[in-house]
Design a protein around this motif. Structure first.
Motif, PDB file in Angstrom:
ATOM      1  N   ALA A  13     -19.509  17.621   4.409  1.00 51.78           N
ATOM      2  CA  ALA A  13     -19.619  18.527   5.553  1.00 51.78           C
ATOM      3  C   ALA A  13     -19.240  17.803   6.841  1.00 51.78           C
ATOM      4  CB  ALA A  13     -21.043  19.086   5.647  1.00 51.78           C
ATOM      5  N   PHE A  14     -19.643  16.541   6.964  1.00 48.63           N
ATOM      6  CA  PHE A  14     -19.328  15.769   8.158  1.00 48.63           C
ATOM      7  C   PHE A  14     -17.833  15.471   8.234  1.00 48.63           C
ATOM      8  CE2 PHE A  14     -19.252  11.849  10.753  1.00 48.63           C
ATOM      9  CZ  PHE A  14     -19.808  12.376  11.908  1.00 48.63           C
ATOM     10  N   VAL A  15     -17.233  15.139   7.106  1.00 49.90           N
ATOM     11  CA  VAL A  15     -15.783  14.896   7.076  1.00 49.90           C
ATOM     12  C   VAL A  15     -15.042  16.175   7.475  1.00 49.90           C
ATOM     13  CG1 VAL A  15     -13.810  14.415   5.560  1.00 49.90           C
ATOM     14  CG2 VAL A  15     -15.878  13.012   5.418  1.00 49.90           C
ATOM     15  N   ALA A  16     -15.468  17.313   6.961  1.00 52.50           N
ATOM     16  CA  ALA A  16     -14.840  18.591   7.320  1.00 52.50           C
ATOM     17  C   ALA A  16     -15.001  18.864   8.814  1.00 52.50           C
ATOM     18  CB  ALA A  16     -15.439  19.729   6.501  1.00 52.50           C
ATOM     19  N   ALA A  41     -19.992  18.158  29.099  1.00 47.89           N
ATOM     20  CA  ALA A  41     -20.234  19.511  28.596  1.00 47.89           C
ATOM     21  C   ALA A  41     -19.060  19.996  27.748  1.00 47.89           C
ATOM     22  CB  ALA A  41     -20.488  20.473  29.751  1.00 47.89           C
ATOM     23  N   GLU A  42     -17.845  19.709  28.172  1.00 49.98           N
ATOM     24  CA  GLU A  42     -16.651  20.116  27.417  1.00 49.98           C
ATOM     25  C   GLU A  42     -16.586  19.376  26.080  1.00 49.98           C
ATOM     26  OE1 GLU A  42     -12.962  22.258  26.918  1.00 49.98           O
ATOM     27  OE2 GLU A  42     -14.729  22.572  28.143  1.00 49.98           O
ATOM     28  N   CYS A  43     -16.897  18.097  26.092  1.00 52.75           N
ATOM     29  CA  CYS A  43     -16.888  17.308  24.852  1.00 52.75           C
ATOM     30  C   CYS A  43     -17.948  17.815  23.870  1.00 52.75           C
ATOM     31  CB  CYS A  43     -17.123  15.837  25.158  1.00 52.75           C
ATOM     32  SG  CYS A  43     -15.785  15.064  26.081  1.00 52.75           S
ATOM     33  N   ILE A  44     -19.137  18.086  24.379  1.00 49.77           N
ATOM     34  CA  ILE A  44     -20.221  18.591  23.530  1.00 49.77           C
ATOM     35  C   ILE A  44     -19.844  19.940  22.936  1.00 49.77           C
ATOM     36  CG2 ILE A  44     -22.582  19.516  23.596  1.00 49.77           C
ATOM     37  CD1 ILE A  44     -23.250  17.197  25.505  1.00 49.77           C
ATOM     38  N   LYS A  45     -19.238  20.801  23.748  1.00 51.01           N
ATOM     39  CA  LYS A  45     -18.837  22.126  23.265  1.00 51.01           C
ATOM     40  C   LYS A  45     -17.917  22.003  22.052  1.00 51.01           C
ATOM     41  CE  LYS A  45     -15.721  24.580  25.500  1.00 51.01           C
ATOM     42  NZ  LYS A  45     -15.061  25.368  26.557  1.00 51.01           N
ATOM     43  N   HIS A  46     -16.948  21.122  22.116  1.00 53.38           N
ATOM     44  CA  HIS A  46     -15.998  20.955  21.019  1.00 53.38           C
ATOM     45  C   HIS A  46     -16.667  20.347  19.784  1.00 53.38           C
ATOM     46  CE1 HIS A  46     -11.937  21.955  22.602  1.00 53.38           C
ATOM     47  NE2 HIS A  46     -12.651  21.997  23.719  1.00 53.38           N
ATOM     48  N   ALA A  47     -17.505  19.353  19.995  1.00 45.02           N
ATOM     49  CA  ALA A  47     -18.178  18.704  18.862  1.00 45.02           C
ATOM     50  C   ALA A  47     -19.158  19.666  18.190  1.00 45.02           C
ATOM     51  CB  ALA A  47     -18.895  17.447  19.326  1.00 45.02           C
ATOM     52  N   HIS A  48     -19.966  20.349  18.964  1.00 42.41           N
ATOM     53  CA  HIS A  48     -20.972  21.257  18.394  1.00 42.41           C
ATOM     54  C   HIS A  48     -20.324  22.407  17.639  1.00 42.41           C
ATOM     55  CE1 HIS A  48     -24.959  20.161  20.510  1.00 42.41           C
ATOM     56  NE2 HIS A  48     -24.267  19.085  20.204  1.00 42.41           N
ATOM     57  N   LYS A  49     -19.211  22.888  18.131  1.00 44.65           N
ATOM     58  CA  LYS A  49     -18.519  23.989  17.446  1.00 44.65           C
ATOM     59  C   LYS A  49     -18.128  23.558  16.030  1.00 44.65           C
ATOM     60  CE  LYS A  49     -14.581  27.097  17.996  1.00 44.65           C
ATOM     61  NZ  LYS A  49     -13.431  27.437  18.841  1.00 44.65           N
ATOM     62  N   ALA A  50     -17.550  22.389  15.889  1.00 43.06           N
ATOM     63  CA  ALA A  50     -17.122  21.896  14.576  1.00 43.06           C
ATOM     64  C   ALA A  50     -18.317  21.558  13.693  1.00 43.06           C
ATOM     65  CB  ALA A  50     -16.225  20.678  14.743  1.00 43.06           C
ATOM     66  N   LEU A  51     -19.333  20.932  14.257  1.00 38.37           N
ATOM     67  CA  LEU A  51     -20.505  20.580  13.469  1.00 38.37           C
ATOM     68  C   LEU A  51     -21.238  21.824  12.978  1.00 38.37           C
ATOM     69  CD1 LEU A  51     -21.806  17.609  15.638  1.00 38.37           C
ATOM     70  CD2 LEU A  51     -20.820  17.451  13.337  1.00 38.37           C
ATOM     71  N   ILE A  56     -24.090  21.583  10.315  1.00 36.27           N
ATOM     72  CA  ILE A  56     -24.723  20.361  10.799  1.00 36.27           C
ATOM     73  C   ILE A  56     -25.283  20.622  12.200  1.00 36.27           C
ATOM     74  CG2 ILE A  56     -24.364  17.941  11.440  1.00 36.27           C
ATOM     75  CD1 ILE A  56     -22.090  17.879   9.362  1.00 36.27           C
ATOM     76  N   ALA A  57     -26.558  20.269  12.377  1.00 37.91           N
ATOM     77  CA  ALA A  57     -27.215  20.416  13.676  1.00 37.91           C
ATOM     78  C   ALA A  57     -27.403  19.038  14.303  1.00 37.91           C
ATOM     79  CB  ALA A  57     -28.576  21.088  13.510  1.00 37.91           C
ATOM     80  N   VAL A  58     -27.497  19.012  15.623  1.00 39.65           N
ATOM     81  CA  VAL A  58     -27.678  17.767  16.371  1.00 39.65           C
ATOM     82  C   VAL A  58     -29.040  17.796  17.069  1.00 39.65           C
ATOM     83  CG1 VAL A  58     -26.784  16.308  18.230  1.00 39.65           C
ATOM     84  CG2 VAL A  58     -25.195  17.619  16.803  1.00 39.65           C
ATOM     85  N   LEU A  59     -29.803  16.738  16.867  1.00 41.54           N
ATOM     86  CA  LEU A  59     -31.078  16.566  17.565  1.00 41.54           C
ATOM     87  C   LEU A  59     -31.014  15.257  18.326  1.00 41.54           C
ATOM     88  CD1 LEU A  59     -33.643  17.417  14.747  1.00 41.54           C
ATOM     89  CD2 LEU A  59     -32.947  18.871  16.629  1.00 41.54           C
ATOM     90  N   GLN A  60     -31.560  15.241  19.533  1.00 41.96           N
ATOM     91  CA  GLN A  60     -31.618  14.004  20.304  1.00 41.96           C
ATOM     92  C   GLN A  60     -32.996  13.882  20.939  1.00 41.96           C
ATOM     93  OE1 GLN A  60     -28.046  14.453  22.840  1.00 41.96           O
ATOM     94  NE2 GLN A  60     -27.301  12.626  21.786  1.00 41.96           N
ATOM     95  N   GLY A  61     -33.476  12.668  20.990  1.00 40.21           N
ATOM     96  CA  GLY A  61     -34.763  12.411  21.606  1.00 40.21           C
ATOM     97  C   GLY A  61     -34.899  10.944  21.950  1.00 40.21           C
ATOM     98  N   ILE A  62     -35.889  10.637  22.766  1.00 42.04           N
ATOM     99  CA  ILE A  62     -36.151   9.267  23.169  1.00 42.04           C
ATOM    100  C   ILE A  62     -37.216   8.686  22.243  1.00 42.04           C
ATOM    101  CG2 ILE A  62     -36.952   7.765  25.036  1.00 42.04           C
ATOM    102  CD1 ILE A  62     -34.260   9.116  25.600  1.00 42.04           C
ATOM    103  N   HIS A  63     -36.912   7.532  21.647  1.00 37.09           N
ATOM    104  CA  HIS A  63     -37.839   6.829  20.769  1.00 37.09           C
ATOM    105  C   HIS A  63     -37.841   5.363  21.179  1.00 37.09           C
ATOM    106  CE1 HIS A  63     -38.276  10.252  18.024  1.00 37.09           C
ATOM    107  NE2 HIS A  63     -37.001  10.472  18.293  1.00 37.09           N
ATOM    108  N   ASN A  64     -39.017   4.852  21.538  1.00 36.00           N
ATOM    109  CA  ASN A  64     -39.147   3.462  21.990  1.00 36.00           C
ATOM    110  C   ASN A  64     -38.197   3.153  23.148  1.00 36.00           C
ATOM    111  OD1 ASN A  64     -41.118   2.903  20.009  1.00 36.00           O
ATOM    112  ND2 ASN A  64     -39.515   2.585  18.501  1.00 36.00           N
ATOM    113  N   GLY A  65     -38.024   4.112  24.052  1.00 36.84           N
ATOM    114  CA  GLY A  65     -37.198   3.900  25.231  1.00 36.84           C
ATOM    115  C   GLY A  65     -35.705   3.997  24.996  1.00 36.84           C
ATOM    116  N   GLN A  66     -35.295   4.399  23.799  1.00 35.15           N
ATOM    117  CA  GLN A  66     -33.871   4.518  23.491  1.00 35.15           C
ATOM    118  C   GLN A  66     -33.547   5.914  22.978  1.00 35.15           C
ATOM    119  OE1 GLN A  66     -33.069   1.348  20.684  1.00 35.15           O
ATOM    120  NE2 GLN A  66     -32.601  -0.066  22.348  1.00 35.15           N
ATOM    121  N   LEU A  67     -32.331   6.350  23.266  1.00 36.25           N
ATOM    122  CA  LEU A  67     -31.881   7.653  22.787  1.00 36.25           C
ATOM    123  C   LEU A  67     -31.582   7.579  21.304  1.00 36.25           C
ATOM    124  CD1 LEU A  67     -30.911  10.575  23.363  1.00 36.25           C
ATOM    125  CD2 LEU A  67     -28.648   9.603  23.752  1.00 36.25           C
TER     126      LEU A  67
END
Length: 81
Positions: A13-16, A41-51, A56-67
């Protein structure tokens, strides 16, 4: 990098998704360098559309002071760094 026990469904799925990602439009001007670039924002739009098209979903968060970014496939398989 961490990942689920298996990646048998996530990997194809990631390769596709990667093969379907198109270049974002250069929609912002940099007056200092007299150039144009694609903003985040433009870069995210293109990446999220394909994912998303490849379940494939994207999650982001701060853990131990790092993204931390985690990609999760609908099968439950995931990869994180």
């Amino acid at each position: 990098m961490k990942h689920s026990e298996t990646l048998a469904k996530f990997s194809p799925a990631f390769v596709a998704a990667q093969t379907s990602i198109t270049n974002p439009k250069k929609n912002t001007k940099n007056p200092f360098h007299k150039s144009k670039y694609a903003d985040l924002a433009e870069c995210i739009k293109h990446a999220h559309k394909a994912l998303t098209a490849n379940d494939i979903a994207v999650l982001q968060g701060i853990h131990n002071g790092q993204l931390r970014t985690t990609l999760i496939h609908k099968s439950g398989e995931w990869i994180s760094d």
